[in-house]
Design a protein around this motif. Sequence first.
Motif, PDB file in Angstrom:
ATOM      1  N   VAL A   1       0.834  -1.205   0.000  1.00  0.00           N
ATOM      2  CA  VAL A   1       0.000   0.000   0.000  1.00  0.00           C
ATOM      3  C   VAL A   1       0.868   1.255   0.000  1.00  0.00           C
ATOM      4  CG1 VAL A   1      -0.319   0.396   2.494  1.00  0.00           C
ATOM      5  CG2 VAL A   1      -2.180   0.885   0.903  1.00  0.00           C
ATOM      6  N   LYS A   2       2.064   1.163   0.572  1.00  0.00           N
ATOM      7  CA  LYS A   2       2.970   2.310   0.535  1.00  0.00           C
ATOM      8  C   LYS A   2       3.402   2.633  -0.898  1.00  0.00           C
ATOM      9  CE  LYS A   2       7.220   4.123   2.621  1.00  0.00           C
ATOM     10  NZ  LYS A   2       6.591   5.394   3.025  1.00  0.00           N
ATOM     11  N   LEU A   3       3.457   1.618  -1.737  1.00  0.00           N
ATOM     12  CA  LEU A   3       3.898   1.811  -3.126  1.00  0.00           C
ATOM     13  C   LEU A   3       2.873   2.551  -3.990  1.00  0.00           C
ATOM     14  CD1 LEU A   3       5.618  -1.643  -3.747  1.00  0.00           C
ATOM     15  CD2 LEU A   3       6.743   0.591  -3.768  1.00  0.00           C
TER      16      LEU A   3
ATOM     17  N   GLY B   1       0.381   8.629  -3.269  1.00  0.00           N
ATOM     18  CA  GLY B   1       0.209   9.753  -4.186  1.00  0.00           C
ATOM     19  C   GLY B   1      -0.661   9.458  -5.388  1.00  0.00           C
ATOM     20  N   ARG B   2      -0.990   8.190  -5.615  1.00  0.00           N
ATOM     21  CA  ARG B   2      -1.803   7.850  -6.798  1.00  0.00           C
ATOM     22  C   ARG B   2      -3.199   7.366  -6.410  1.00  0.00           C
ATOM     23  NH1 ARG B   2       2.995   5.333  -7.637  1.00  0.00           N
ATOM     24  NH2 ARG B   2       2.120   3.246  -7.481  1.00  0.00           N
ATOM     25  N   ILE B   3      -3.319   6.756  -5.242  1.00  0.00           N
ATOM     26  CA  ILE B   3      -4.615   6.251  -4.760  1.00  0.00           C
ATOM     27  C   ILE B   3      -4.887   6.901  -3.410  1.00  0.00           C
ATOM     28  CG2 ILE B   3      -5.947   4.216  -4.115  1.00  0.00           C
ATOM     29  CD1 ILE B   3      -5.210   4.229  -7.043  1.00  0.00           C
ATOM     30  N   ASN B   4      -6.081   7.476  -3.239  1.00  0.00           N
ATOM     31  CA  ASN B   4      -6.354   8.124  -1.961  1.00  0.00           C
ATOM     32  C   ASN B   4      -6.518   7.067  -0.863  1.00  0.00           C
ATOM     33  OD1 ASN B   4      -9.327   7.889  -0.920  1.00  0.00           O
ATOM     34  ND2 ASN B   4      -9.570   8.224  -3.114  1.00  0.00           N
ATOM     35  N   PRO B   5      -6.155   7.414   0.382  1.00  0.00           N
ATOM     36  CA  PRO B   5      -6.139   6.425   1.472  1.00  0.00           C
ATOM     37  C   PRO B   5      -7.484   5.746   1.708  1.00  0.00           C
ATOM     38  CG  PRO B   5      -4.969   8.412   2.127  1.00  0.00           C
ATOM     39  CD  PRO B   5      -5.632   8.721   0.825  1.00  0.00           C
ATOM     40  N   PHE B   6      -8.593   6.470   1.524  1.00  0.00           N
ATOM     41  CA  PHE B   6      -9.904   5.871   1.748  1.00  0.00           C
ATOM     42  C   PHE B   6     -10.187   4.776   0.724  1.00  0.00           C
ATOM     43  CE2 PHE B   6     -10.426  10.271   3.382  1.00  0.00           C
ATOM     44  CZ  PHE B   6     -10.616   9.953   4.717  1.00  0.00           C
TER      45      PHE B   6
ATOM     46  N   VAL C   1      -7.758   3.228   7.793  1.00  0.00           N
ATOM     47  CA  VAL C   1      -7.359   4.370   6.971  1.00  0.00           C
ATOM     48  C   VAL C   1      -6.176   5.113   7.598  1.00  0.00           C
ATOM     49  CG1 VAL C   1      -8.931   6.108   7.972  1.00  0.00           C
ATOM     50  CG2 VAL C   1      -8.258   6.259   5.565  1.00  0.00           C
ATOM     51  N   CYS C   2      -6.127   5.197   8.935  1.00  0.00           N
ATOM     52  CA  CYS C   2      -4.985   5.848   9.582  1.00  0.00           C
ATOM     53  C   CYS C   2      -3.693   5.075   9.326  1.00  0.00           C
ATOM     54  CB  CYS C   2      -5.241   5.980  11.087  1.00  0.00           C
ATOM     55  SG  CYS C   2      -6.436   7.255  11.513  1.00  0.00           S
ATOM     56  N   SER C   3      -3.789   3.746   9.305  1.00  0.00           N
ATOM     57  CA  SER C   3      -2.604   2.928   8.999  1.00  0.00           C
ATOM     58  C   SER C   3      -2.115   3.194   7.580  1.00  0.00           C
ATOM     59  CB  SER C   3      -2.940   1.448   9.174  1.00  0.00           C
ATOM     60  OG  SER C   3      -3.266   1.154  10.504  1.00  0.00           O
ATOM     61  N   VAL C   4      -3.050   3.270   6.641  1.00  0.00           N
ATOM     62  CA  VAL C   4      -2.678   3.553   5.252  1.00  0.00           C
ATOM     63  C   VAL C   4      -1.984   4.908   5.159  1.00  0.00           C
ATOM     64  CG1 VAL C   4      -3.560   4.019   2.927  1.00  0.00           C
ATOM     65  CG2 VAL C   4      -4.478   2.103   4.253  1.00  0.00           C
TER      66      VAL C   4
ATOM     67  N   LEU D   1     -16.402   7.570   2.088  1.00  0.00           N
ATOM     68  CA  LEU D   1     -15.428   8.659   2.103  1.00  0.00           C
ATOM     69  C   LEU D   1     -14.537   8.695   0.862  1.00  0.00           C
ATOM     70  CD1 LEU D   1     -14.357   8.575   5.870  1.00  0.00           C
ATOM     71  CD2 LEU D   1     -15.900  10.181   4.742  1.00  0.00           C
ATOM     72  N   MET D   2     -14.404   7.575   0.168  1.00  0.00           N
ATOM     73  CA  MET D   2     -13.533   7.561  -1.013  1.00  0.00           C
ATOM     74  C   MET D   2     -14.206   8.174  -2.240  1.00  0.00           C
ATOM     75  SD  MET D   2     -13.575   3.697  -2.581  1.00  0.00           S
ATOM     76  CE  MET D   2     -15.040   3.057  -3.407  1.00  0.00           C
ATOM     77  N   LEU D   3     -15.543   8.296  -2.226  1.00  0.00           N
ATOM     78  CA  LEU D   3     -16.275   8.691  -3.431  1.00  0.00           C
ATOM     79  C   LEU D   3     -15.870  10.050  -4.008  1.00  0.00           C
ATOM     80  CD1 LEU D   3     -19.852   7.353  -2.574  1.00  0.00           C
ATOM     81  CD2 LEU D   3     -18.158   6.369  -4.132  1.00  0.00           C
ATOM     82  N   PRO D   4     -15.693  11.108  -3.190  1.00  0.00           N
ATOM     83  CA  PRO D   4     -15.350  12.413  -3.786  1.00  0.00           C
ATOM     84  C   PRO D   4     -14.037  12.421  -4.565  1.00  0.00           C
ATOM     85  CG  PRO D   4     -16.112  12.686  -1.529  1.00  0.00           C
ATOM     86  CD  PRO D   4     -15.927  11.214  -1.742  1.00  0.00           C
ATOM     87  N   ALA D   5     -13.074  11.598  -4.165  1.00  0.00           N
ATOM     88  CA  ALA D   5     -11.769  11.596  -4.828  1.00  0.00           C
ATOM     89  C   ALA D   5     -11.483  10.268  -5.530  1.00  0.00           C
ATOM     90  CB  ALA D   5     -10.668  11.890  -3.811  1.00  0.00           C
ATOM     91  N   PHE D   6     -12.548   9.513  -5.835  1.00  0.00           N
ATOM     92  CA  PHE D   6     -12.351   8.195  -6.433  1.00  0.00           C
ATOM     93  C   PHE D   6     -11.696   8.296  -7.804  1.00  0.00           C
ATOM     94  CE2 PHE D   6     -13.785   4.791  -9.261  1.00  0.00           C
ATOM     95  CZ  PHE D   6     -13.325   3.682  -8.566  1.00  0.00           C
ATOM     96  N   THR D   7     -10.714   7.447  -8.044  1.00  0.00           N
ATOM     97  CA  THR D   7     -10.083   7.330  -9.363  1.00  0.00           C
ATOM     98  C   THR D   7      -9.983   5.849  -9.711  1.00  0.00           C
ATOM     99  OG1 THR D   7      -7.860   7.290  -8.372  1.00  0.00           O
ATOM    100  CG2 THR D   7      -8.699   9.434  -9.100  1.00  0.00           C
ATOM    101  N   VAL D   8     -10.051   5.554 -10.997  1.00  0.00           N
ATOM    102  CA  VAL D   8      -9.887   4.173 -11.444  1.00  0.00           C
ATOM    103  C   VAL D   8      -8.390   3.864 -11.454  1.00  0.00           C
ATOM    104  CG1 VAL D   8     -10.241   2.527 -13.310  1.00  0.00           C
ATOM    105  CG2 VAL D   8     -11.970   4.291 -12.850  1.00  0.00           C
ATOM    106  N   PRO D   9      -7.937   2.919 -10.638  1.00  0.00           N
ATOM    107  CA  PRO D   9      -6.492   2.648 -10.562  1.00  0.00           C
ATOM    108  C   PRO D   9      -5.947   2.096 -11.876  1.00  0.00           C
ATOM    109  CG  PRO D   9      -7.695   1.661  -8.716  1.00  0.00           C
ATOM    110  CD  PRO D   9      -8.713   2.078  -9.732  1.00  0.00           C
TER     111      PRO D   9
END
Length: 293
Positions: free
Chosen positions: A21-23, A26-31, A79-82, A190-198
């Motif tokens: 998950v650390k990798l 910056g590309r996937i939001n934590p939620f 989410v805090c761990s991420v 919580l992920m919906l506002p910033a959701f992106t297709v990975p």
Amino acid sequence: MPALLIAFLSYAAFAISDASVKLVEGRINPFEAAFVGALLGFAALPFIRKPDERLGDLLRTTNRPLWLLRAGASAACTVCSVIAFTRLPMPEAFALIFLMPLFVTLLSVVFLKEIVGPWRWAAVVLGFVGVLIVLRPGLRAIGPGHVAALAAGFTSALSIISFRLASPQEKRMSLFGAGLIGPLLVNGVLMLPAFTVPALADLVLLASYGLLAAAGQALLMTATLRLPASQVAPPQYSQMIWAVLFSYCLFRQPVDAATFLGIAVIVLAGLLTWLRERVRLPAWRRRLPMRPR
């Protein structure tokens, strides 16, 4: 396979999951990452479920407020761990999250009215000395990653307190289900506002994050069925070895001497606390697997 080796393998799976998950930083939001991890966590259910339990038991409980507390604490912890692992070097994140046993001691005084002896209070003080060494307030910037790591340790402790308060009649699927349903629903919203297709590469990393965490839970459950909790808990600190290796070899994030000292102090405090904590758990709870994070 020896049960102790299975315990070490479970914590290795958790460490590699955290590196995955650390990798995606910056590309996937934590939620979104936490949601995917919870979704793939269902892969562990065949190994968690007892023969007389059903999927519906994920939502059934003898105490709804405690179930909701576990669900909420698990959602926040995930989410805090991420956030912690994506913002901090892995050894630093682990060190602060490993304060969880000390938070359990403090919360047990408040909620369980436990009598805490001098050894456990000494471990609490020692742990917070280690935090001061790692953070060095006033000498270095304290960022969101540090706050998230501390919050992950605290919310994980809340989850453990809810386990202690749970009835012995509570089903394993219910106890485990709160830790899946909470992160799935809360982080899913919580992920919906910033959701992106990975991208495909990120999907692979997210799959590694979720599936290895599920594998770690299944392995940890297997170990706890064969060994007392007091023998399964200490191997969790082997994650620090993985964290240091990944930090240097994969992420190119060296750890300074002062941080290593703080990590050693926190780990020592955690081990002292686990040695005292093992006598506080009811017998039925000692047989339940849970990653202390």
